[in-house]
Write an enzyme that holds these catalytic residues in place. Structure first.
Site, PDB file in Angstrom:
ATOM      1  N   SER A 131       0.825  -1.202   0.000  1.00 48.75           N
ATOM      2  CA  SER A 131       0.000   0.000   0.000  1.00 48.75           C
ATOM      3  C   SER A 131       0.866   1.262   0.000  1.00 48.75           C
ATOM      4  O   SER A 131       1.602   1.509  -0.948  1.00 48.75           O
ATOM      5  CB  SER A 131      -0.966  -0.043   1.183  1.00 48.75           C
ATOM      6  OG  SER A 131      -1.949   0.949   1.075  1.00 48.75           O
ATOM      7  N   ASP A 173     -10.000  -4.669  -4.573  1.00 50.10           N
ATOM      8  CA  ASP A 173      -9.336  -3.472  -4.058  1.00 50.10           C
ATOM      9  C   ASP A 173      -9.651  -2.284  -4.957  1.00 50.10           C
ATOM     10  O   ASP A 173      -9.528  -2.368  -6.188  1.00 50.10           O
ATOM     11  CB  ASP A 173      -7.818  -3.726  -4.031  1.00 50.10           C
ATOM     12  CG  ASP A 173      -7.023  -2.595  -3.394  1.00 50.10           C
ATOM     13  OD1 ASP A 173      -7.636  -1.619  -2.913  1.00 50.10           O
ATOM     14  OD2 ASP A 173      -5.786  -2.695  -3.383  1.00 50.10           O
ATOM     15  N   HIS A 222      -8.086  -5.066  -0.279  1.00 47.78           N
ATOM     16  CA  HIS A 222      -6.819  -4.411   0.019  1.00 47.78           C
ATOM     17  C   HIS A 222      -6.201  -4.964   1.308  1.00 47.78           C
ATOM     18  O   HIS A 222      -6.834  -4.977   2.361  1.00 47.78           O
ATOM     19  CB  HIS A 222      -7.063  -2.908   0.164  1.00 47.78           C
ATOM     20  CG  HIS A 222      -5.824  -2.083   0.230  1.00 47.78           C
ATOM     21  ND1 HIS A 222      -5.078  -1.771  -0.882  1.00 47.78           N
ATOM     22  CD2 HIS A 222      -5.204  -1.503   1.283  1.00 47.78           C
ATOM     23  CE1 HIS A 222      -4.051  -1.028  -0.526  1.00 47.78           C
ATOM     24  NE2 HIS A 222      -4.097  -0.848   0.787  1.00 47.78           N
TER      25      HIS A 222
END
Length: 326
Positions: free
Chosen positions: A162, A262, A294
């Site tokens: 991320s 995601d 995610h």
């Protein structure tokens, strides 16, 4: 101690993530726990200070090894939207320890300063300092024996989740610029569920079923980078036409990993395609996990899909490939 919300007025909030009050108090809502270093699962870990002037630490992981063979060196950067989490919270400690065991790699998991107290570019600057600290061991005489004795500086990788994957991209771009003077070559980078965004929706973003997630993502970059709040800043949107060419990536291999559910999935695919057509002289590949969102793997390391992701990463760090020109 958490603020008394009946007495303090809220300035901004990212639900289940962070609250900032008008008096400047910051309340982080998750990933504030501390998991101590351990020796389990065939991996030992310990904490070291890598940037004393800012009191920033990293957690090192060393698999059980036989003899004096050198292992790949993985430099890892955690996620958390640039504003929460650390290498020392339980979910990242467990995940990185598992990754070190599966990949049989020496891993350094770096901390960095967080927004809003320390807005961008603080996280990039701290992470770049971490790379220089790691590079100081390449001749076998740095301050950390685990790196001197066990790290193979011909097989150095960066990886992150991320926001950490965003950091990895930006570090790889800096590493490709000779003016920045990194005295260490990167063989490859792995970007898992990378945080990239932009002002113009792409792919399935306009019909994403969770509008609140889109609203939060739209607000995140301006929150962590108030000095340049545009979601087309090339640091968060590497595919913007006004940004530097991806041909400048300072590595020879790139792995992008996305998750089907995601919101950021299409940005990961676009990045993969942009790297492939940029003229960059390396090998880029992509993987996608079906039916997951995610960061799913950080919460269930025992699941079949999490294990598949970890094995794919480990194979990427250990794959033999023909020599490529540096």
């Amino acid at each position: 101690m958490a603020p008394n919300s009946t007495l303090q007025e809220l300035a901004t909030e990212f639900p289940s993530m962070i609250r900032v009050y008008k008096d400047g108090t910051v309340e982080r809502l998750r990933d504030t726990d501390f998991a101590p270093p351990s020796a389990a699962g065939g991996v030992s870990s310990k904490d070291v200070v890598f940037l004393p002037e800012l009191n920033l630490s990293a957690r090192l992981y060393l698999p059980s090894i036989s003899g004096h063979r050198k292992l790949p060196l993985l430099l890892y950067f955690h996620g958390g939207g640039f504003c929460i989490a650390s290498p020392f919270c339980g979910k990242y400690h467990r995940y990185v320890s598992r990754l070190a065991a599966e990949a049989q790699a020496v891993v350094v998991s770096f901390d960095y300063r967080k927004a809003p107290e320390h807005p961008i570019p603080a996280a990039y600057e701290d992470s770049w300092a971490g790379l220089h600290w790691a590079a100081s061991h390449r001749a076998g005489n740095g301050p950390e024996p685990w790196l001197n004795d066990h790290a193979d500086f011909g097989r150095v990788f960066l990886a992150g989740e991320s926001a950490g994957a965003n950091i990895v991209h930006n570090l790889a771009m800096a590493a490709g610029n000779p003016d920045f003077g990194l005295q260490m070559r990167l063989l490859g980078v792995a970007l898992v569920h990378p945080y990239f965004w932009g002002s113009t929706p792409i792919g399935s973003e306009p019909i994403y079923p969770q509008p609140d997630a889109k609203a939060v993502t739209e607000r995140l970059w301006p929150f962590i980078c108030p000095s340049s709040p545009d979601n087309d800043d090339p640091r968060v949107n590497p595919m913007t036409p006004d940004g530097p060419s991806l041909v400048g990536l300072g590595c020879k291999r790139v792995l992008v990993y996305v998750a089907e559910k995601d919101l950021l999935k299409d940005r990961g695919w676009l990045y993969y395609e942009a790297v492939g057509r940029s003229g960059w002289m390396g090998v880029v590949e992509i993987g996608e996990t079906e039916g997951e969102g995610h960061g799913f793997h950080l919460y269930d390391l025992e699941s079949e899909k999490a294990e598949a992701l970890i094995k794919r990463l480990a194979a990427f760090f250990n794959r033999e490939m023909p020599s490529l020109p540096w």
